[in-house]
Design a protein around this motif. Structure first.
Motif, PDB file in Angstrom:
ATOM      1  N   SER A 150      39.860  49.057  38.544  1.00 32.68           N
ATOM      2  CA  SER A 150      39.894  47.509  38.357  1.00 32.68           C
ATOM      3  C   SER A 150      40.115  46.855  39.812  1.00 32.68           C
ATOM      4  O   SER A 150      40.946  47.467  40.573  1.00 32.68           O
ATOM      5  CB  SER A 150      40.569  46.887  37.410  1.00 32.68           C
ATOM      6  OG  SER A 150      42.079  47.068  37.707  1.00 32.68           O
ATOM      7  N   PHE A 151      39.386  45.906  40.007  1.00 32.65           N
ATOM      8  CA  PHE A 151      39.593  45.179  41.358  1.00 32.65           C
ATOM      9  C   PHE A 151      39.267  43.500  40.870  1.00 32.65           C
ATOM     10  O   PHE A 151      38.195  43.420  40.892  1.00 32.65           O
ATOM     11  CB  PHE A 151      38.802  45.672  42.634  1.00 32.65           C
ATOM     12  CG  PHE A 151      39.182  45.249  43.848  1.00 32.65           C
ATOM     13  CD1 PHE A 151      40.147  44.031  43.985  1.00 32.65           C
ATOM     14  CD2 PHE A 151      38.838  45.656  45.199  1.00 32.65           C
ATOM     15  CE1 PHE A 151      40.516  43.492  45.168  1.00 32.65           C
ATOM     16  CE2 PHE A 151      39.060  45.372  46.185  1.00 32.65           C
ATOM     17  CZ  PHE A 151      40.164  44.352  46.423  1.00 32.65           C
ATOM     18  N   GLY A 152      40.496  42.966  41.230  1.00 29.19           N
ATOM     19  CA  GLY A 152      40.076  41.337  40.860  1.00 29.19           C
ATOM     20  C   GLY A 152      41.127  40.445  41.330  1.00 29.19           C
ATOM     21  O   GLY A 152      42.295  40.848  41.396  1.00 29.19           O
ATOM     22  N   ALA A 172      31.297  38.898  42.026  1.00 29.00           N
ATOM     23  CA  ALA A 172      32.298  39.754  41.780  1.00 29.00           C
ATOM     24  C   ALA A 172      31.880  41.347  42.285  1.00 29.00           C
ATOM     25  O   ALA A 172      32.555  41.833  42.884  1.00 29.00           O
ATOM     26  CB  ALA A 172      32.817  39.727  40.613  1.00 29.00           C
ATOM     27  N   VAL A 176      33.927  42.792  45.409  1.00 25.72           N
ATOM     28  CA  VAL A 176      35.039  43.878  45.074  1.00 25.72           C
ATOM     29  C   VAL A 176      34.631  44.946  43.928  1.00 25.72           C
ATOM     30  O   VAL A 176      35.109  46.005  43.947  1.00 25.72           O
ATOM     31  CB  VAL A 176      36.078  43.188  44.508  1.00 25.72           C
ATOM     32  CG1 VAL A 176      36.981  42.291  45.833  1.00 25.72           C
ATOM     33  CG2 VAL A 176      35.896  42.039  43.418  1.00 25.72           C
ATOM     34  N   GLY A 177      33.525  44.595  42.989  1.00 29.89           N
ATOM     35  CA  GLY A 177      33.029  45.754  42.061  1.00 29.89           C
ATOM     36  C   GLY A 177      32.559  47.065  43.020  1.00 29.89           C
ATOM     37  O   GLY A 177      32.610  47.836  42.163  1.00 29.89           O
ATOM     38  N   THR A 224      34.704  50.543  34.809  1.00 34.16           N
ATOM     39  CA  THR A 224      35.193  49.592  36.228  1.00 34.16           C
ATOM     40  C   THR A 224      35.227  48.158  35.732  1.00 34.16           C
ATOM     41  O   THR A 224      34.457  47.813  34.877  1.00 34.16           O
ATOM     42  CB  THR A 224      34.370  49.936  37.192  1.00 34.16           C
ATOM     43  OG1 THR A 224      33.002  49.377  36.841  1.00 34.16           O
ATOM     44  CG2 THR A 224      34.517  51.483  37.681  1.00 34.16           C
ATOM     45  N   THR A 226      35.988  44.343  37.347  1.00 31.85           N
ATOM     46  CA  THR A 226      35.829  43.389  38.558  1.00 31.85           C
ATOM     47  C   THR A 226      35.831  41.951  38.149  1.00 31.85           C
ATOM     48  O   THR A 226      35.281  41.433  37.517  1.00 31.85           O
ATOM     49  CB  THR A 226      34.752  44.194  39.535  1.00 31.85           C
ATOM     50  OG1 THR A 226      35.248  43.374  40.772  1.00 31.85           O
ATOM     51  CG2 THR A 226      33.512  43.570  39.100  1.00 31.85           C
ATOM     52  N   ASN A 234      43.947  46.359  39.693  1.00 33.36           N
ATOM     53  CA  ASN A 234      43.593  46.904  41.011  1.00 33.36           C
ATOM     54  C   ASN A 234      44.355  48.259  41.239  1.00 33.36           C
ATOM     55  O   ASN A 234      44.293  48.715  42.478  1.00 33.36           O
ATOM     56  CB  ASN A 234      44.134  45.971  42.293  1.00 33.36           C
ATOM     57  CG  ASN A 234      43.645  44.578  42.044  1.00 33.36           C
ATOM     58  OD1 ASN A 234      42.570  44.281  41.381  1.00 33.36           O
ATOM     59  ND2 ASN A 234      44.127  43.712  42.884  1.00 33.36           N
TER      60      ASN A 234
END
Length: 326
Positions: A150-152, A172, A176-177, A224, A226, A234
C-alpha cells in the motif's frame, strides 16, 4: 565523470539534486526551469553553474551527457524524446509515459539515437529492497504466494494541482499506485495474467483511492492499495510458504525484515543525509560509463510491461485522460 542536466525544478528534482551530492561518478552541470527566478534560486541552492529558461539552449548545451526528466507526468515522454533527439542520455521520472504508445515511441527514439534511457524506479535500487529481493532468490521464504502493498497519503485537494487535474495525469494510480505494482511485477518476474481493480473517484475525474488484485501465471497473487486522500500503511509484505518479508515504508525503504520459523533477520542501511535517489543515479552513471543503452534491472521491457499493466488497470477502473490519450 558523467555530466547531468535537470529538466524541471519541482520537489522531486530538489530531492534528486540534494542526494546527488553522494554520487561520485557524476556532476550536475545544468538546470532548466520555466521561471527564471525559481530556476536561479534552485541553482544557487544546489551550486549548479548553468541555469536555463530557454529549452533549446538547455538541450544545445554540449556539457550535458544525461538529462533527468522531472516534469509533471504528461510531459515525460515528450521531454525524454527531445533529450534523446538532442543526443542526450535520459533518466525519466515515473510514470515513464501516459500510455503504451508513448512508451514505445520513447524506447524507439532511444534505439534510433543509440542513447541510454531508464525509467526512474528508484525504489528498486535501495539497499533494503535489494536485500529483500536477494532473500527471495536465496529461497529464504520459499515460494512466494502473496504480496500485499500500500502507498497512500493525504495530498493537496487543489483541483488545478497535479494530483487532482486529469490534464496533468492526476490520480492515485500513476502517482503512487505505480510503486506497489512495479514491485509486484519485479517479484513475480512478469506481468499479471488477470487484473481486477476498483476505484473511488474525485470530483475532478481522477482516481482518489484504488484497489488492485493481480494474478500472475505462477499463481502469485498481489493486492495493492493506493490513495491520494488516505494515509495508508505504506508497507510491502511478501508471503512465502516458509516465511515472509516485511519492508516498512517500502517506496523509500531503509530496512527490511525476514521472518520465518527458524530465523528473524533485520536488515538496515541508510545514508542519514540522503533520501535514497543517489543509488539510481549511481546506477545510471555506471551504465553510461559501460556504454549500455538500458539498465539490467529496469530494462526497456520491464518499463514497457509496467506501462501495459498501468493501462490495463486504467481500463479496468475507467480512468481516462481525454486530452492526453492518442
Amino acid at each position: 565523470m558523467i555530466r547531468w542536466g535537470l529538466y524541471g525544478i519541482g520537489a522531486i528534482a530538489d530531492k534528486f539534486a540534494s542526494d546527488f551530492k553522494a554520487v561520485e561518478e557524476g556532476h550536475i552541470v545544468a538546470v532548466y526551469g520555466r521561471r527564471k527566478a525559481a530556476a536561479d534560486a534552485f541553482c544557487k541552492t544546489h551550486d549548479i553553474l548553468n541555469c536555463y529558461c530557454d529549452e533549446d539552449d538547455f538541450f544545445a548545451d554540449q556539457s550535458i551527457d544525461v538529462v533527468y526528466v522531472a516534469t509533471p507526468h504528461v510531459l515525460h515522454s515528450e521531454v525524454a524524446m527531445k533529450a534523446l533527439n538532442a543526443g542526450k542520455h535520459v533518466l525519466c521520472e515515473k510514470p515513464f509515459s501516459m500510455n503504451e504508445t508513448q512508451t514505445k515511441m520513447v524506447l524507439e527514439t532511444s534505439q534510433r539515437n543509440q542513447k541510454y534511457v531508464m525509467e526512474a524506479l528508484w525504489t528498486l535500487f535501495l539497499p533494503a529492497v535489494e536485500q529483500a529481493l536477494a532473500w527471495i532468490k536465496e529461497d529464504k521464504i520459499g515460494r512466494v504466494h502473496l504480496i500485499e502493498g500500500s502507498f497512500g497519503f493525504h495530498g493537496s485537494e487543489d483541483p488545478s494541482g497535479r494530483l487532482m487535474n486529469p490534464d496533468l495525469g492526476g490520480g492515485a494510480l500513476l502517482d503512487v499506485g505505480i510503486y506497489p505494482l512495479f514491485m509486484a511485477n519485479a517479484i513475480a518476474g512478469g506481468v499479471p495474467e488477470k487484473i481486477s481493480a476498483v476505484s473511488k473517484f474525485t470530483k475532478t475525474g481522477v482516481d482518489e483511492t484504488t484497489l488492485v488484485t493481480s494474478l500472475y501465471k505462477n499463481g502469485l497473487l498481489a493486492v495493492t492499495k493506493t490513495s491520494i486522500y488516505l494515509e495508508l500503511e505504506n508497507d510491502l509484505v511478501i508471503y512465502g510458504d516458509k516465511g515472509k518479508i516485511k519492508i516498512p515504508s517500502f517506496w523509500m525503504a531503509q530496512e527490511a525484515f525476514l521472518i520465518s520459523a527458524d530465523q528473524e533477520t533485520h536488515f538496515h542501511k541508510s545514508e542519514s543525509l540522503y533520501t535514497g535517489y543517489q543509488y539510481e543515479a549511481r546506477a545510471v552513471c555506471k551504465d553510461i560509463l559501460q556504454h549500455k543503452l538500458e539498465n539490467d534491472r529496469v530494462t526497456h521491457q520491464f518499463t514497457l510491461a509496467l506501462t501495459q499493466t498501468l493501462d490495463r488497470v486504467r481500463r479496468e477502473i475507467g480512468l481516462k485522460y481525454n486530452k492526453i490519450e492518442s
